[in-house]
Design a protein around this motif. Sequence first.
Motif, PDB file in Angstrom:
ATOM      1  N   ILE A 113       3.539   9.081  -4.529  1.00 44.41           N
ATOM      2  CA  ILE A 113       4.311   7.843  -4.711  1.00 44.41           C
ATOM      3  C   ILE A 113       3.764   7.082  -5.911  1.00 44.41           C
ATOM      4  O   ILE A 113       2.555   6.874  -6.047  1.00 44.41           O
ATOM      5  CB  ILE A 113       4.259   6.949  -3.455  1.00 44.41           C
ATOM      6  CG1 ILE A 113       4.981   7.636  -2.298  1.00 44.41           C
ATOM      7  CG2 ILE A 113       4.890   5.596  -3.733  1.00 44.41           C
ATOM      8  CD1 ILE A 113       5.002   6.836  -1.025  1.00 44.41           C
ATOM      9  N   VAL A 114       4.685   6.679  -6.784  1.00 42.18           N
ATOM     10  CA  VAL A 114       4.348   5.911  -7.984  1.00 42.18           C
ATOM     11  C   VAL A 114       5.010   4.549  -7.869  1.00 42.18           C
ATOM     12  O   VAL A 114       6.204   4.446  -7.568  1.00 42.18           O
ATOM     13  CB  VAL A 114       4.837   6.628  -9.263  1.00 42.18           C
ATOM     14  CG1 VAL A 114       4.509   5.800 -10.488  1.00 42.18           C
ATOM     15  CG2 VAL A 114       4.226   8.022  -9.355  1.00 42.18           C
ATOM     16  N   GLY A 115       4.245   3.481  -8.106  1.00 42.14           N
ATOM     17  CA  GLY A 115       4.810   2.138  -8.050  1.00 42.14           C
ATOM     18  C   GLY A 115       3.727   1.086  -8.026  1.00 42.14           C
ATOM     19  O   GLY A 115       2.531   1.403  -7.957  1.00 42.14           O
ATOM     20  N   PRO A 116       4.105  -0.180  -8.079  1.00 41.36           N
ATOM     21  CA  PRO A 116       3.126  -1.272  -8.104  1.00 41.36           C
ATOM     22  C   PRO A 116       2.474  -1.462  -6.743  1.00 41.36           C
ATOM     23  O   PRO A 116       3.046  -1.117  -5.707  1.00 41.36           O
ATOM     24  CB  PRO A 116       3.970  -2.493  -8.485  1.00 41.36           C
ATOM     25  CG  PRO A 116       5.324  -2.175  -7.924  1.00 41.36           C
ATOM     26  CD  PRO A 116       5.495  -0.691  -8.103  1.00 41.36           C
ATOM     27  N   GLY A 157      10.452 -12.498  -3.795  1.00 41.76           N
ATOM     28  CA  GLY A 157      11.736 -12.749  -4.439  1.00 41.76           C
ATOM     29  C   GLY A 157      12.093 -11.725  -5.498  1.00 41.76           C
ATOM     30  O   GLY A 157      13.238 -11.664  -5.941  1.00 41.76           O
ATOM     31  N   SER A 158      11.117 -10.905  -5.918  1.00 46.84           N
ATOM     32  CA  SER A 158      11.389  -9.875  -6.924  1.00 46.84           C
ATOM     33  C   SER A 158      11.786  -8.566  -6.223  1.00 46.84           C
ATOM     34  O   SER A 158      11.951  -8.513  -5.010  1.00 46.84           O
ATOM     35  CB  SER A 158      10.174  -9.669  -7.827  1.00 46.84           C
ATOM     36  OG  SER A 158       9.067  -9.250  -7.064  1.00 46.84           O
ATOM     37  N   THR A 159      11.942  -7.527  -7.007  1.00 46.46           N
ATOM     38  CA  THR A 159      12.404  -6.238  -6.487  1.00 46.46           C
ATOM     39  C   THR A 159      11.252  -5.250  -6.402  1.00 46.46           C
ATOM     40  O   THR A 159      10.473  -5.119  -7.347  1.00 46.46           O
ATOM     41  CB  THR A 159      13.516  -5.663  -7.371  1.00 46.46           C
ATOM     42  OG1 THR A 159      14.631  -6.568  -7.370  1.00 46.46           O
ATOM     43  CG2 THR A 159      13.977  -4.306  -6.855  1.00 46.46           C
ATOM     44  N   ILE A 160      11.149  -4.560  -5.266  1.00 49.98           N
ATOM     45  CA  ILE A 160      10.167  -3.492  -5.097  1.00 49.98           C
ATOM     46  C   ILE A 160      10.811  -2.182  -5.547  1.00 49.98           C
ATOM     47  O   ILE A 160      11.895  -1.815  -5.072  1.00 49.98           O
ATOM     48  CB  ILE A 160       9.724  -3.373  -3.628  1.00 49.98           C
ATOM     49  CG1 ILE A 160       9.032  -4.660  -3.164  1.00 49.98           C
ATOM     50  CG2 ILE A 160       8.804  -2.174  -3.433  1.00 49.98           C
ATOM     51  CD1 ILE A 160       8.729  -4.684  -1.679  1.00 49.98           C
ATOM     52  N   ASN A 161      10.172  -1.466  -6.463  1.00 50.39           N
ATOM     53  CA  ASN A 161      10.640  -0.159  -6.917  1.00 50.39           C
ATOM     54  C   ASN A 161       9.523   0.861  -6.722  1.00 50.39           C
ATOM     55  O   ASN A 161       8.467   0.761  -7.353  1.00 50.39           O
ATOM     56  CB  ASN A 161      11.054  -0.195  -8.393  1.00 50.39           C
ATOM     57  CG  ASN A 161      12.373  -0.904  -8.601  1.00 50.39           C
ATOM     58  OD1 ASN A 161      13.412  -0.460  -8.106  1.00 50.39           O
ATOM     59  ND2 ASN A 161      12.353  -2.011  -9.343  1.00 50.39           N
ATOM     60  N   LEU A 162       9.749   1.827  -5.849  1.00 48.39           N
ATOM     61  CA  LEU A 162       8.783   2.893  -5.601  1.00 48.39           C
ATOM     62  C   LEU A 162       9.465   4.244  -5.816  1.00 48.39           C
ATOM     63  O   LEU A 162      10.639   4.415  -5.484  1.00 48.39           O
ATOM     64  CB  LEU A 162       8.233   2.818  -4.173  1.00 48.39           C
ATOM     65  CG  LEU A 162       7.487   1.538  -3.787  1.00 48.39           C
ATOM     66  CD1 LEU A 162       7.092   1.571  -2.316  1.00 48.39           C
ATOM     67  CD2 LEU A 162       6.255   1.334  -4.662  1.00 48.39           C
ATOM     68  N   THR A 163       8.719   5.199  -6.372  1.00 51.22           N
ATOM     69  CA  THR A 163       9.252   6.532  -6.638  1.00 51.22           C
ATOM     70  C   THR A 163       8.370   7.567  -5.961  1.00 51.22           C
ATOM     71  O   THR A 163       7.150   7.567  -6.139  1.00 51.22           O
ATOM     72  CB  THR A 163       9.307   6.813  -8.152  1.00 51.22           C
ATOM     73  OG1 THR A 163      10.149   5.843  -8.776  1.00 51.22           O
ATOM     74  CG2 THR A 163       9.868   8.206  -8.412  1.00 51.22           C
ATOM     75  N   CYS A 164       8.988   8.458  -5.198  1.00 52.45           N
ATOM     76  CA  CYS A 164       8.293   9.548  -4.519  1.00 52.45           C
ATOM     77  C   CYS A 164       8.636  10.845  -5.244  1.00 52.45           C
ATOM     78  O   CYS A 164       9.810  11.207  -5.363  1.00 52.45           O
ATOM     79  CB  CYS A 164       8.717   9.621  -3.059  1.00 52.45           C
ATOM     80  SG  CYS A 164       7.907  10.943  -2.127  1.00 52.45           S
ATOM     81  N   GLY A 166       0.868  -1.170   0.000  1.00 52.76           N
ATOM     82  CA  GLY A 166       0.000   0.000   0.000  1.00 52.76           C
ATOM     83  C   GLY A 166       0.899   1.212   0.000  1.00 52.76           C
ATOM     84  O   GLY A 166       1.840   1.277   0.770  1.00 52.76           O
ATOM     85  N   VAL A 167       0.656   2.149  -0.873  1.00 52.27           N
ATOM     86  CA  VAL A 167       1.508   3.327  -0.933  1.00 52.27           C
ATOM     87  C   VAL A 167       0.663   4.555  -0.674  1.00 52.27           C
ATOM     88  O   VAL A 167      -0.469   4.656  -1.121  1.00 52.27           O
ATOM     89  CB  VAL A 167       2.216   3.459  -2.304  1.00 52.27           C
ATOM     90  CG1 VAL A 167       3.157   2.301  -2.509  1.00 52.27           C
ATOM     91  CG2 VAL A 167       1.227   3.525  -3.444  1.00 52.27           C
ATOM     92  N   CYS A 168       1.230   5.461   0.102  1.00 49.46           N
ATOM     93  CA  CYS A 168       0.516   6.706   0.366  1.00 49.46           C
ATOM     94  C   CYS A 168       1.507   7.841   0.322  1.00 49.46           C
ATOM     95  O   CYS A 168       2.572   7.755   0.915  1.00 49.46           O
ATOM     96  CB  CYS A 168      -0.208   6.661   1.704  1.00 49.46           C
ATOM     97  SG  CYS A 168       0.828   6.200   3.097  1.00 49.46           S
ATOM     98  N   GLY A 169       1.182   8.846  -0.406  1.00 50.93           N
ATOM     99  CA  GLY A 169       2.052  10.020  -0.511  1.00 50.93           C
ATOM    100  C   GLY A 169       1.811  10.922   0.678  1.00 50.93           C
ATOM    101  O   GLY A 169       0.757  11.516   0.796  1.00 50.93           O
ATOM    102  N   GLY A 170       2.762  10.970   1.573  1.00 52.61           N
ATOM    103  CA  GLY A 170       2.618  11.829   2.731  1.00 52.61           C
ATOM    104  C   GLY A 170       2.696  13.289   2.325  1.00 52.61           C
ATOM    105  O   GLY A 170       3.474  13.650   1.460  1.00 52.61           O
ATOM    106  N   ILE A 171       1.895  14.117   2.952  1.00 50.46           N
ATOM    107  CA  ILE A 171       1.960  15.547   2.678  1.00 50.46           C
ATOM    108  C   ILE A 171       3.173  16.109   3.384  1.00 50.46           C
ATOM    109  O   ILE A 171       3.344  15.936   4.571  1.00 50.46           O
ATOM    110  CB  ILE A 171       0.686  16.254   3.170  1.00 50.46           C
ATOM    111  CG1 ILE A 171      -0.534  15.747   2.384  1.00 50.46           C
ATOM    112  CG2 ILE A 171       0.826  17.765   3.034  1.00 50.46           C
ATOM    113  CD1 ILE A 171      -1.821  16.345   2.841  1.00 50.46           C
ATOM    114  N   MET A 172       4.009  16.742   2.644  1.00 54.88           N
ATOM    115  CA  MET A 172       5.220  17.324   3.215  1.00 54.88           C
ATOM    116  C   MET A 172       5.106  18.834   3.150  1.00 54.88           C
ATOM    117  O   MET A 172       4.833  19.397   2.105  1.00 54.88           O
ATOM    118  CB  MET A 172       6.460  16.855   2.461  1.00 54.88           C
ATOM    119  CG  MET A 172       6.587  15.351   2.424  1.00 54.88           C
ATOM    120  SD  MET A 172       8.103  14.846   1.650  1.00 54.88           S
ATOM    121  CE  MET A 172       9.287  15.426   2.826  1.00 54.88           C
ATOM    122  N   LYS A 173       5.276  19.491   4.267  1.00 54.17           N
ATOM    123  CA  LYS A 173       5.174  20.936   4.326  1.00 54.17           C
ATOM    124  C   LYS A 173       6.565  21.502   4.501  1.00 54.17           C
ATOM    125  O   LYS A 173       7.380  20.951   5.212  1.00 54.17           O
ATOM    126  CB  LYS A 173       4.294  21.373   5.494  1.00 54.17           C
ATOM    127  CG  LYS A 173       2.877  20.797   5.432  1.00 54.17           C
ATOM    128  CD  LYS A 173       2.096  21.201   6.648  1.00 54.17           C
ATOM    129  CE  LYS A 173       0.685  20.613   6.627  1.00 54.17           C
ATOM    130  NZ  LYS A 173      -0.073  20.945   7.835  1.00 54.17           N
TER     131      LYS A 173
END
Length: 233
Positions: A161-164, A170-177, A13-20
């Motif tokens: 956040i962008v990602g699966p 066994g595979s690789t997790i790739n997430l982009t913020c 689960g991905v969530c884009g935190g609000i950054m101030k």
Amino acid sequence: MAPRSPRSGVALGVCGGIMKLLFLTLAASTWTHTTYAEGLMTDDDYMEMTAGPYFLSVGTRNITTPVGQTAYLHCRVAQLGDFAQVSWIRKRDLHVMSSGVVVFASDQRFQVIHPDKSENWTLQIKYAQLRDAGVYECQVNTEPKMFISYVLSVVESRATIVGPEYVKAGSTINLTCIINQLNMQGLVYWYHNRDILDYEGTVRISTRENHEGTVSHLTIKEATPKDSGNYTC
């Protein structure tokens, strides 16, 4: 949250935190070699022209700090002597924030940092808020008056956040913020559920700037079911 396979999958689960954050923009100051009232000169220039106070370079006055963190406005004055005083002024209401190390602001978030015998007179703003935006001046009560100006801009930034949502074990997790502000390197943190992720083991984090703002990449190699959960930057 995607459904989780108990045997072979990792649900994310991905969530884009609000950054101030605060954005301090340098205000333009003009000066000439015949005017001592404002601006910055080199040490050699001033030493040749006056025995009185003069401003030392503090590097960039374009400073970024997140909302809720501490902002520092650095002012350095040489040859202050026994009688001249350094003051901080808030221009929007001409409020004298401080004179020397004495702070007149009723808001206790404002302080002046001046180590003994130091040339530094730093205005510190704790827990920076949106209402702190505006122009601030570091002044020396010479005749004519000397000052340099700072513009404090306060903005709110958002992180996406962008990602699966699902990867195989066994595979690789790739997430982009993606954060829509620059100068955020060193200020971006990744969390798995409530735990901050460190740069160790199978975890790799890299942060850089591009035309979109600040981009941070999170990579976790050889994912296991324990890597399931919510990811926040």
